[in-house]
Design an enzyme around this catalytic site. Structure first.
Site, mmCIF file in Angstrom:
data_model
loop_
_atom_site.group_PDB
_atom_site.id
_atom_site.type_symbol
_atom_site.label_atom_id
_atom_site.label_comp_id
_atom_site.label_asym_id
_atom_site.label_seq_id
_atom_site.Cartn_x
_atom_site.Cartn_y
_atom_site.Cartn_z
ATOM 1 N N GLY A 39 -13.498 -1.308 -7.012
ATOM 2 C CA GLY A 39 -14.805 -0.732 -6.744
ATOM 3 C C GLY A 39 -14.879 0.221 -5.578
ATOM 4 N N GLY A 40 -13.733 0.708 -5.071
ATOM 5 C CA GLY A 40 -13.795 1.655 -3.968
ATOM 6 C C GLY A 40 -14.516 1.075 -2.770
ATOM 7 N N THR B 34 -4.229 -0.427 -6.931
ATOM 8 C CA THR B 34 -5.058 0.763 -7.130
ATOM 9 C C THR B 34 -4.238 2.010 -7.382
ATOM 10 O OG1 THR B 34 -6.848 2.089 -6.167
ATOM 11 C CG2 THR B 34 -5.146 1.300 -4.667
ATOM 12 N N THR C 236 -9.309 0.777 -9.082
ATOM 13 C CA THR C 236 -8.649 -0.416 -8.619
ATOM 14 C C THR C 236 -8.820 -1.525 -9.638
ATOM 15 O OG1 THR C 236 -9.373 0.299 -6.423
ATOM 16 C CG2 THR C 236 -8.519 -1.917 -6.572
ATOM 17 N N ASN D 53 -6.402 4.750 -6.881
ATOM 18 C CA ASN D 53 -7.543 5.435 -6.288
ATOM 19 C C ASN D 53 -8.533 5.831 -7.380
ATOM 20 O OD1 ASN D 53 -9.113 6.301 -4.130
ATOM 21 N ND2 ASN D 53 -8.299 8.373 -4.206
ATOM 22 N N SER E 281 -7.848 1.185 3.430
ATOM 23 C CA SER E 281 -8.308 0.745 2.114
ATOM 24 C C SER E 281 -9.469 -0.213 2.276
ATOM 25 C CB SER E 281 -7.159 0.042 1.378
ATOM 26 O OG SER E 281 -7.628 -0.592 0.204
ATOM 27 N N SER E 282 -10.284 -0.328 1.223
ATOM 28 C CA SER E 282 -11.342 -1.332 1.179
ATOM 29 C C SER E 282 -10.940 -2.556 0.361
ATOM 30 C CB SER E 282 -12.621 -0.729 0.577
ATOM 31 O OG SER E 282 -13.151 0.271 1.409
ATOM 32 N N ASP F 87 -7.619 8.744 0.674
ATOM 33 C CA ASP F 87 -8.152 7.666 1.506
ATOM 34 C C ASP F 87 -7.890 7.881 2.995
ATOM 35 O OD1 ASP F 87 -9.382 6.284 -0.468
ATOM 36 O OD2 ASP F 87 -7.972 4.623 -0.562
ATOM 37 N N ARG G 22 0.843 -1.190 0.000
ATOM 38 C CA ARG G 22 0.000 0.000 0.000
ATOM 39 C C ARG G 22 0.883 1.247 0.000
ATOM 40 N NH1 ARG G 22 -4.768 2.450 -1.138
ATOM 41 N NH2 ARG G 22 -5.938 3.213 0.657
#
Length: 583
Positions: free
Chosen positions: A487-488, A413, A395, A415, A466-467, A437, A117
């Site tokens: 997909g955020g 990603t 992503t 973003n 993050s998701s 984020d 990340r």
């Protein structure tokens, strides 16, 4: 289920080497997959005899398959796919972003999580995205150089290869196909052709980006060829010198200069200091299956397990796939998890995240008891829970399984689509806008409407929440499913529904991936629904009190499933250009 826009995922089946192709054998293989009644023609996955790659881009998938055919393992193939996506899927694949990778090693049964990340630059400050009046400055966190986090993809992919590659391929060999595509060019078609006009404002702001993605004053369109010579040179440098070629020296100088020229604070020292982190995955159980996913700073694994724990107390199968009651139950189970996300989740090196409490079965019982099967709860009625007594985030996703049973689930990603839209001059590298984020201010929302808390505040070196939810499902120690999605904020709910569709509703993988999806993230107090649900179902949901918005598609859950001596792949038809292909 409806046949609204489903394309058959087995389009390449008969031409695949090693794939099941004869009529009787094909029928036998399909019968071995979990069935589901349907009024429509069957939606079938691609089948392979040995391995499978499923990604958001056909060229990248085929590069991964070629590595498997050449004797590489799933990690080799995943690394090659990752570098290829930086060329073929610039809206999400990247060198200038970051991500998460789950690696399962068939020999030992061990699963590890590689966190690459992005991080906040050392000069980042908690108030850097606040205006003079103390309110969040959304433009600063999405449209300026301040938005750029220190990228981790190059070191992350290189570290995965170093630790878990087969040894049959050097890093340079895995990069070579991507380098050739960047140098020689790729046709603008599929999802790339769809996305470039939509991103023309973001890309057109920067002369260095216009030089790559524009021609004669307009963004490239279908039928054009995207040639990226600077990116090819960057890939060549990484192939020759390894990840240090990206994080130090001339490339790092150019990236830092581009960020600072756009008003950011990243330095060459930030790039040089970046390192990925090896973490222990989140583990849970659901109806006798083991769930494995990404730990913080991803919120995905924690809340995937939390929601599944809540759902375990309901008989979803008896409610029926796509029924109003099943969808109501899913939505009500999502709400408290997203409320908890806003309060408890952040970078574990900066804040104490109560992972064990949030994923405890006993905690889920308290959340389940608050669900009314007949009525939707308002956002005001749902608060973050208290998991402490139970202590003992554009992503892309790709999934790979090899013939030995090694598996990789990777989500990366930038973003936004194309990130900041800024190509660092002379590198071909698109830069992320991942700093959005972080929580600019407690209680404020980011670009995806997710509420932030102090655990996710901006801090030097911190990793934003993050998701992203790369995930695997096991049964009695045997790999069953590899999945994940872009997909955020909808990533968690997308992965959740693929798993529920397979386990509860006994769908085959293609049906599980293509079934219409819903999403509820607590705030806004809206149930987002894809096209494809019947008007009667929507009416029943509204009668239960749900505020419904029918809209755009959700995610791209490119997935792989194993069993009965075969490997099944499904590419998500919500995005054009996706491909699952077998070895």
């Amino acid at each position: 289920m409806t046949g609204r826009r489903f394309s058959l995922a087995f389009a390449f089946l008969c031409s695949l080497p090693g794939a099941v192709s004869s009529g009787p054998v094909l029928a036998q293989a399909i019968r071995a997959l979990p069935p589901i009644p349907s009024d429509d023609a069957r939606i079938l996955p691609v089948l392979g005899a040995h391995g499978m790659v499923s990604s958001q881009d056909a060229l990248a998938t085929r590069i991964g398959v070629s590595i498997l055919k050449g004797g590489g393992n799933a990690v080799d193939a995943a690394v090659a796919v990752g570098f290829a996506l930086a060329v073929t899927l610039p809206q999400a694949g990247n060198l200038g972003g970051g991500g998460f990778m789950l690696v399962r090693l068939a020999g030992t049964g061990e699963t590890v999580a590689i966190d690459f990340r992005e991080t906040a630059p050392r000069a980042a400050r908690e108030d850097m995205f606040l205006k003079s009046d103390g309110q969040p400055d959304r433009g600063a966190s999405t449209r300026t150089g301040k938005a750029v986090g220190v990228p981790g993809s190059v070191r992350g992919l290189a570290e995965a290869h170093r630790l878990y590659g087969s040894g049959r391929f050097t890093l340079a060999q895995l990069i070579a196909p991507a380098r050739a595509l960047a140098r020689d060019g790729i046709p603008v078609e599929g999802g790339l052709a769809d996305s470039l006009p939509r991103a023309s404002d973001r890309l057109g702001r920067w002369p260095s980006s216009r030089a790559v993605f524009f021609r004669d004053g307009r963004s490239l369109t279908r039928g054009d060829v995207l040639v990226q010579p600077d990116l090819a040179a960057t890939l060549a440098a990484i192939a020759e010198r390894g990840p240090d070629a990206f994080h130090t020296g001339p490339i790092a100088e150019r990236i830092a200069a581009a960020v600072q020229g756009a008003g950011g604070v990243m330095t060459e020292e930030d790039l040089s200091a970046y390192r990925p982190v090896i973490r222990q995955p989140i583990r849970g159980s659901y109806r006798g299956y083991e769930i494995v996913s990404m730990p913080p700073p991803s919120s995905g694994g924690v809340h995937l397990v939390e929601i599944l724990n809540i759902l375990e107390g309901f008989d979803l199968a008896a409610m029926g796939a796509g029924s109003a009651q099943a969808l109501h139950t899913l939505a009500e189970a999502m709400k408290p998890a997203y409320a908890d996300r806003a309060t408890w989740l952040g970078d574990p090196s900066r804040s104490e995240v109560p992972v064990r409490g949030l994923t405890a079965k006993a905690y889920a019982e308290t959340l389940r008891a608050a669900i009314d099967p007949a009525r939707a709860r308002s956002a005001e009625a749902v608060k973050a829970g208290d998991p402490l007594p139970y202590e003992s985030d554009h992503t892309t996703h790709y999934s790979v399984v090899d013939r030995a049973g090694n598996a990789v689930s990777t989500t990366t990603t930038l973003n936004f689509s194309y990130g900041l839209g800024l190509v660092a001059e002379g590198t071909g590298v698109l830069l992320n806008n991942e700093m959005d984020d972080f929580s600019a201010k407690t209680g404020s929302v980011n670009a995806y409407g997710l509420v932030g808390g102090p655990a996710n505040a901006v801090a030097p070196g911190a990793r934003p929440l993050s998701s992203m939810t790369p995930a695997m499902v096991l049964k009695d120690g045997r790999l069953v499913l590899v999945t994940g999605s872009p997909g955020g904020s909808r990533i968690i709910s997308t992965v959740l529904q693929v798993i529920v569709n397979v386990i509860d509703f006994r769908m085959n993988l293609a049906e599980a991936v293509t079934a219409p999806r819903i999403h509820h993230q607590w705030r806004p107090d809206t149930l987002f629904v894809e096209d494809g649900l019947s008007p009667d179902t929507l009416a029943l949901l509204r009668a239960k009190g749900h505020e419904i918005r029918v809209g755009s598609s959700s995610g791209s859950a490119n997935s792989v499933m194993t069993g009965n001596g075969l490997v099944a792949g499904a590419s998500d038809t919500r995005q054009r250009g996706t491909l699952a292909e077998g070895d």
